[in-house]
Design an enzyme around this catalytic site. Structure first.
Site, PDB file in Angstrom:
ATOM      1  N   HIS A   1      19.399   7.353  14.462  1.00  0.00           N
ATOM      2  CA  HIS A   1      19.321   7.943  13.122  1.00  0.00           C
ATOM      3  C   HIS A   1      20.187   7.119  12.183  1.00  0.00           C
ATOM      4  O   HIS A   1      21.333   6.788  12.527  1.00  0.00           O
ATOM      5  CB  HIS A   1      19.803   9.407  13.160  1.00  0.00           C
ATOM      6  CG  HIS A   1      19.656  10.109  11.849  1.00  0.00           C
ATOM      7  ND1 HIS A   1      18.430  10.521  11.376  1.00  0.00           N
ATOM      8  CD2 HIS A   1      20.564  10.446  10.900  1.00  0.00           C
ATOM      9  CE1 HIS A   1      18.590  11.094  10.185  1.00  0.00           C
ATOM     10  NE2 HIS A   1      19.879  11.058   9.879  1.00  0.00           N
TER      11      HIS A   1
ATOM     12  N   SER B   1      11.649  -2.274  15.866  1.00  0.00           N
ATOM     13  CA  SER B   1      12.725  -3.279  15.855  1.00  0.00           C
ATOM     14  C   SER B   1      13.722  -3.089  16.991  1.00  0.00           C
ATOM     15  O   SER B   1      14.112  -4.053  17.660  1.00  0.00           O
ATOM     16  CB  SER B   1      13.460  -3.246  14.512  1.00  0.00           C
ATOM     17  OG  SER B   1      12.572  -3.547  13.464  1.00  0.00           O
TER      18      SER B   1
ATOM     19  N   GLU C   1      21.155  -1.646  13.585  1.00  0.00           N
ATOM     20  CA  GLU C   1      20.602  -0.624  14.489  1.00  0.00           C
ATOM     21  C   GLU C   1      20.207  -1.155  15.866  1.00  0.00           C
ATOM     22  O   GLU C   1      20.583  -0.562  16.888  1.00  0.00           O
ATOM     23  CB  GLU C   1      19.413   0.076  13.832  1.00  0.00           C
ATOM     24  CG  GLU C   1      19.807   1.111  12.796  1.00  0.00           C
ATOM     25  CD  GLU C   1      18.613   1.764  12.129  1.00  0.00           C
ATOM     26  OE1 GLU C   1      17.464   1.452  12.505  1.00  0.00           O
ATOM     27  OE2 GLU C   1      18.834   2.581  11.224  1.00  0.00           O
TER      28      GLU C   1
ATOM     29  N   ASP D   1      17.057  15.785  14.724  1.00  0.00           N
ATOM     30  CA  ASP D   1      18.434  15.251  14.649  1.00  0.00           C
ATOM     31  C   ASP D   1      19.481  16.251  15.122  1.00  0.00           C
ATOM     32  O   ASP D   1      20.570  16.347  14.549  1.00  0.00           O
ATOM     33  CB  ASP D   1      18.746  14.807  13.211  1.00  0.00           C
ATOM     34  CG  ASP D   1      17.709  13.834  12.679  1.00  0.00           C
ATOM     35  OD1 ASP D   1      17.232  13.001  13.461  1.00  0.00           O
ATOM     36  OD2 ASP D   1      17.374  13.920  11.484  1.00  0.00           O
TER      37      ASP D   1
ATOM     38  N   ASN E   1      17.150   8.749  20.480  1.00  0.00           N
ATOM     39  CA  ASN E   1      16.699   8.386  19.144  1.00  0.00           C
ATOM     40  C   ASN E   1      17.854   7.774  18.373  1.00  0.00           C
ATOM     41  O   ASN E   1      19.022   8.058  18.641  1.00  0.00           O
ATOM     42  CB  ASN E   1      16.179   9.623  18.405  1.00  0.00           C
ATOM     43  CG  ASN E   1      15.602   9.280  17.041  1.00  0.00           C
ATOM     44  OD1 ASN E   1      14.814   8.339  16.909  1.00  0.00           O
ATOM     45  ND2 ASN E   1      15.981  10.030  16.021  1.00  0.00           N
TER      46      ASN E   1
END
Length: 200
Positions: A111, A17, A181, A152, A109
């Protein structure tokens, strides 16, 4: 830090996405970047189809049978495609040492929660939202961070706080963060491209 034209590679295991939103931002000219390669460990990932439709080179790279060989192949493919920054868009495999070394402090990334409080091994997707709701905290967050050898753990580049609503459930929280996001990822890359976000 001066502005830069971002040469992006993407890793996605499913829908991708955030990748789709970034490709659209590039297409309409609001992000100074180009997509060089999209790689998935899942041959049937919709992200690959979306990338092909957008005219972006794709690669299916299985990782389970020989993770070391896959790691070497991934690093080689990204370098050969001219990728300078790697974006993880729902990539469900741990990155290997060759890729991490080739793109040190160049892998981003997203999260779906505050880190380190709601991060770490096994903390992804619905599990994060369940933990946030169970903890009774006032807010969750969308966090963009650099990727290193630990889950993370890398430096945080951007945080969008998302207050919890009365009666919030893991499902409702997940739905709200999932909608936000892609926008947060695009904004972070815009700041990186414009030089507003300086990485040490």
């Amino acid at each position: 830090m001066k502005s830069q034209h971002l040469k992006l590679g993407f890793l996605a295991s499913r829908n991708g996405s955030s990748m789709r939103a970034i490709l659209e931002a590039i297409r309409i000219g609001i992000l100074d970047a180009e997509a060089r390669l999209v790689v998935s460990n899942n041959r049937s990932a919709p992200a690959l189809e979306a990338a092909t439709a957008a005219g972006v080179q794709t690669l299916h790279l299985p990782t389970q049978a020989d993770p070391d060989a896959a790691d070497a192949a991934l690093a080689k493919a990204m370098v050969e495609a001219g990728v300078e920054w790697i974006v993880l868009s729902g990539y469900l495999r741990r990155l290997g040492p060759k890729t991490l070394a080739a793109y040190r402090d160049r892998i981003l990334n997203i999260h779906p929660g505050p880190i380190p409080a709601f991060g770490g091994e096994g903390m992804y997707g619905r599990r994060v939202h369940e933990a946030v709701v169970a903890a009774g905290v006032a807010a969750s967050a969308i966090t963009i961070h650099l990727v290193d050898e630990e889950y993370d753990h890398g430096a945080v580049l951007a945080v969008r706080e998302v207050p919890l609503e009365p009666g919030e459930t893991a499902e409702s929280l997940e739905a709200r963060l999932t909608r936000l996001e892609p926008e947060v990822f695009v904004e972070t890359l815009q700041r990186l491209a414009s030089g507003q976000l300086a990485l040490s």
